[in-house]
Design a protein around this motif. Structure first.
Motif, PDB file in Angstrom:
ATOM      1  N   MET A   1     -20.119 -18.965   0.319  1.00  0.00           N
ATOM      2  CA  MET A   1     -21.151 -19.553   1.246  1.00  0.00           C
ATOM      3  C   MET A   1     -20.092 -19.895   2.587  1.00  0.00           C
TER       4      MET A   1
ATOM      5  N   MET B   1     -20.090 -21.170   6.303  1.00  0.00           N
ATOM      6  CA  MET B   1     -20.833 -21.808   7.112  1.00  0.00           C
ATOM      7  C   MET B   1     -20.631 -21.104   8.509  1.00  0.00           C
TER       8      MET B   1
ATOM      9  N   ASN C   1     -23.313 -21.850  15.854  1.00  0.00           N
ATOM     10  CA  ASN C   1     -23.875 -21.286  16.941  1.00  0.00           C
ATOM     11  C   ASN C   1     -25.251 -20.349  16.250  1.00  0.00           C
ATOM     12  N   LEU C   2     -25.562 -20.659  15.186  1.00  0.00           N
ATOM     13  CA  LEU C   2     -26.930 -20.124  14.513  1.00  0.00           C
ATOM     14  C   LEU C   2     -27.916 -21.036  15.044  1.00  0.00           C
TER      15      LEU C   2
ATOM     16  N   VAL D   1     -28.838 -15.221   4.809  1.00  0.00           N
ATOM     17  CA  VAL D   1     -28.753 -16.391   5.575  1.00  0.00           C
ATOM     18  C   VAL D   1     -29.768 -17.500   5.505  1.00  0.00           C
ATOM     19  N   ILE D   2     -29.392 -18.796   5.526  1.00  0.00           N
ATOM     20  CA  ILE D   2     -30.119 -19.728   5.424  1.00  0.00           C
ATOM     21  C   ILE D   2     -30.023 -20.421   6.581  1.00  0.00           C
ATOM     22  N   PHE D   3     -31.087 -20.337   7.398  1.00  0.00           N
ATOM     23  CA  PHE D   3     -31.049 -20.858   8.856  1.00  0.00           C
ATOM     24  C   PHE D   3     -31.272 -22.348   8.844  1.00  0.00           C
TER      25      PHE D   3
ATOM     26  N   ALA E   1     -29.846 -24.578   6.988  1.00  0.00           N
ATOM     27  CA  ALA E   1     -28.450 -24.833   6.678  1.00  0.00           C
ATOM     28  C   ALA E   1     -27.407 -24.466   7.541  1.00  0.00           C
ATOM     29  N   GLY E   2     -27.659 -23.355   8.252  1.00  0.00           N
ATOM     30  CA  GLY E   2     -26.554 -22.672   9.175  1.00  0.00           C
ATOM     31  C   GLY E   2     -25.530 -21.987   8.215  1.00  0.00           C
ATOM     32  N   SER E   3     -26.041 -21.359   7.306  1.00  0.00           N
ATOM     33  CA  SER E   3     -25.083 -20.697   6.074  1.00  0.00           C
ATOM     34  C   SER E   3     -25.342 -19.192   5.721  1.00  0.00           C
TER      35      SER E   3
ATOM     36  N   ASN F   1     -24.732 -16.876   2.540  1.00  0.00           N
ATOM     37  CA  ASN F   1     -24.537 -16.625   1.277  1.00  0.00           C
ATOM     38  C   ASN F   1     -24.331 -15.120   0.897  1.00  0.00           C
TER      39      ASN F   1
ATOM     40  N   VAL G   1     -17.214 -21.672   1.493  1.00  0.00           N
ATOM     41  CA  VAL G   1     -16.876 -22.304   0.411  1.00  0.00           C
ATOM     42  C   VAL G   1     -17.250 -21.194  -0.812  1.00  0.00           C
TER      43      VAL G   1
END
Lengths: 596, 77
Positions: free
Chosen positions: B8, B10, B13-14, B38-40, B42-44, B46, B74
């Protein structure tokens, strides 16, 4: 300054601010995406061509400033998750033979022994094999009271050692630790969409083509390129897209920091509608370990004698009541009598002999009768009184004479009554207790906790618990079930909302549950329901705000009242507004029954 | 022997959901990457990739090309 110089200056500003926007738009266009950036660029070029360069400058500068503001506020809404990630263990001290080496937390293998010194984060889930320490578990459980860990204690990753020395044998490592799972579940929960957001997504699918078509029609009818371009820019659904996710991640992240893991998505809507909460009694409302609550000595004996005899007899017993008696003797500093020849009598108790050859018996009235001990009427009455308090009673006899009795009970958790009161305050109409225990013990616990007698269902087998939940549902109740997931997995799965509680909850239960509580603090349950309702409320506010603003602006544009610059400003403001509204969820919380 | 990693990442700037979708498409299209999401909220990002075929640095470069940054990593497995 003359008009022409002003125009040139504004054009320069527009080009300066617009260049990165144009690059962004071009990149997206190559990916076949019609972006808001593209609309801004088209509108700006159009504005310059028709001699309104100042408008182009305002639009581009607003876009850039808005982007910066959005980035700052978005970072804030994500801060709860970021804090979790930042407090993940990075390194571990691993014992290799006589040496202790420091390695990355992800290189620890199952079975390794890790050393935890004061200030260290526990890098793995596992069992303490040496040493003792106080641990701050707040980042995992949300509980502020430190936990005392010694040999045999199960510890979880992410706890911080406040002092002492621990050696922990790793059982779960790296990405499989409780803390890692918590972080991933929070990150993913933010992505699952509640129904209101899914409706919005369906809406967005035909929204963009419709808007483009509408802009073309506007142009054909009005022959006004300016109006058509304004229409296009204003209808960009920026706030619509951000409305739900920012609120979800802020709210769910803040709850997770307090040890309440609420899975996102349509579960939020289910949680918000709950009107009945069913609890498994043992281990959930109660501590789950029987404790000695009364030692009574009959005439001619002392409490210490009663405990000493009982502890001697129970020393070899595996019965769960035995460990309660032994723990009580140890706590009171009573040494057991020396005993030999233990004889376990299932369903009755245990019989042993002292070294002097006298018989000790510990058990129920049937055992007393079996070993020829006669109970007097006051002694039987004392036992009856204890049983009425929901206790299990064991008589103790020595050398053919009853010397006392011991009352054993599984006690309610200290915060159980308060949690049930808070649930009622949160609007939960019915609290039901399910238990396999006998009616009397259940009634007693129910009375202490304020659960109505008709809502106490005792003597249930696991499948009867499921039946009870189905019956409640059939009567129109929306039921949340609270349990530890070990023997109540079927009823958790049947309920509308499943709440897995505490450190004892199994991994599978934690991942399957709609709400997972990282501690045994029952007050987290009303809090979780209040949190879910608040998050959902903010999501709905955001969606309403976003839809309202876009509709308002479009009508304004068509009526000729809203122009590109002012419309753009309102547009950016609405994105900021939904983000700021979502941020409200970060700080607050912890107050069930509050209504925002 | 394959060397599959799952992480994951992080992101910093997303800010726009559209950029998130774009990054997802770009990373997913990179050889060696088997999964990217991309999990918007969460800003991450995977991502699951074969470390023998593509390095973390190459993925980080795609991220920075989009004007985004890597704020943390992570490992997931």
């Amino acid at each position: 300054m003359n008009a022409s110089a002003f125009n040139w200056l504004m054009t320069a500003v527009a080009v300066g601010a617009g260049a990165p926007i144009a690059r962004e738009a071009w990149n997206k266009l190559r990916m076949r995406q019609f972006s808001i950036a593209l609309l801004v660029v088209l509108a700006s070029i159009g504005a310059i061509i028709i001699g309104e360069a100042w408008e182009a400058a305002v639009v581009t500068v607003l876009y850039v400033v808005g982007g910066l503001l959005e980035s700052r506020t978005l970072a804030r809404t994500r801060s709860a998750l970021k804090e979790l990630v930042d407090s993940m263990p990075r390194t571990a001290r691993v014992r290799r033979g006589d040496e202790v080496v420091e390695v990355s937390a992800y290189e620890v293998a199952r079975g390794d022994v890790v050393v935890v010194r004061p200030g260290d984060l526990v890098p793995v889930d596992g069992e303490v094999v040496a040493g003792s320490a106080s641990l701050d578990t707040s980042s995992v459980t949300g509980e502020s009271m430190p936990m005392e860990a010694g040999v045999g204690t199960q510890v979880t990753s992410g706890s911080v050692s406040l002092g002492g020395y621990l050696e922990v044998r790793a059982e779960q490592v790296g990405a499989d630790t409780t803390f890692s799972r918590l972080v991933f579940l929070v990150a993913e929960a933010g992505e699952q969409k509640p129904k209101v957001q899914r409706t919005l997504d369906r809406f967005a699918q035909w929204y963009t083509p419709t808007v483009i078509g509408a802009a073309v029609i506007v142009y054909l009818f009005s022959r006004d390129a300016h109006l058509a371009l304004t229409f296009l820019v204003i209808s960009c659904p920026g706030a619509l897209v951000a409305a739900a996710p920012v609120a979800m991640i802020a709210g769910l992240g803040a709850a997770a920091r307090r040890g309440v893991l609420i899975k996102g998505g349509e579960r939020l809507e289910r949680i918000a509608r709950i009107d009945t909460v069913a609890f498994d009694k043992t281990g959930t409302l109660t501590i789950g370990r029987p404790r000695v609550v009364a030692v009574e000595a009959f005439e001619g004996s002392s409490e210490a004698e009663v405990l000493a005899a009982a502890a001697a007899a129970e020393m070899r017993s595996e019965h769960h009541l035995a460990s309660a008696i032994l723990a009580k003797a140890e706590a009171d500093g009573v040494g057991p009598l020396a005993a030999v020849d233990w004889d376990l009598r299932p369903g009755q108790g245990v019989v042993a002999s002292t070294e002097g050859g006298e018989t000790i018996a510990v058990g129920n009235a049937a055992l007393m009768e079996a070993v020829g001990v006669v109970l007097g009427p006051e002694q039987a009455a004392a036992a009856e009184y204890r049983a009425a308090q929901g206790e299990t009673v064991a008589f103790v006899s020595l050398a053919g004479r009853a010397i006392g009795l011991i009352g054993i009970a599984d006690q309610p958790r200290t915060d159980a009554a308060q949690a049930i009161a808070a649930l009622r305050e949160e609007g939960i109409r019915r609290i039901v207790m399910l238990t396999g225990d006998n009616r009397r013990a259940a009634e007693h616990v129910g009375k202490v906790l304020g659960i109505h007698s008709e809502d106490i269902r005792a003597g249930l087998m696991p499948d009867e618990k499921v039946e009870t939940i189905r019956e409640l549902q059939a009567n129109g109740a929306r039921v949340a079930m609270v349990g530890d997931g070990i023997n109540d997995a079927p009823s958790l799965a049947t309920a509308d909302v499943s709440i897995a509680m505490g450190a004892s909850a199994t991994r599978a239960a934690m991942e399957a549950a709609d709400i997972a509580l990282m501690s045994n603090n029952l007050m987290r349950i009303p809090q979780a329901i209040a949190d879910s309702r608040r998050i959902l409320r903010v999501v709905k506010q955001n969606v309403a705000l976003a839809v309202g603003v876009v509709a308002f602006l479009l009508v304004g544009v068509l009526a000729g009242r809203v122009h590109l610059a002012s419309g753009m400003a309102v547009h950016e403001a609405s994105i900021l507004a939904v983000t700021l509204n979502g941020m409200r969820l970060l700080g607050r919380g912890g107050t069930p029954a509050s209504r925002a | 022997m394959s060397n599959i990693r799952s992480e994951m990442i992080m992101l910093s700037n997303l800010n726009c959901p559209v950029c998130a979708a774009k990054l997802e498409t770009a990373v997913r299209g990179t050889p060696g990457v088997s999964e990217a999401k991309v999990i918007f909220g969460a800003g991450s990002l995977n991502v699951t990739y074969d470390a023998d075929a593509v390095s973390f640095e190459q993925i980080a470069e795609i991220v920075s090309k989009m004007g985004l940054g890597v704020a943390g990593r992570v490992p997931r497995a």
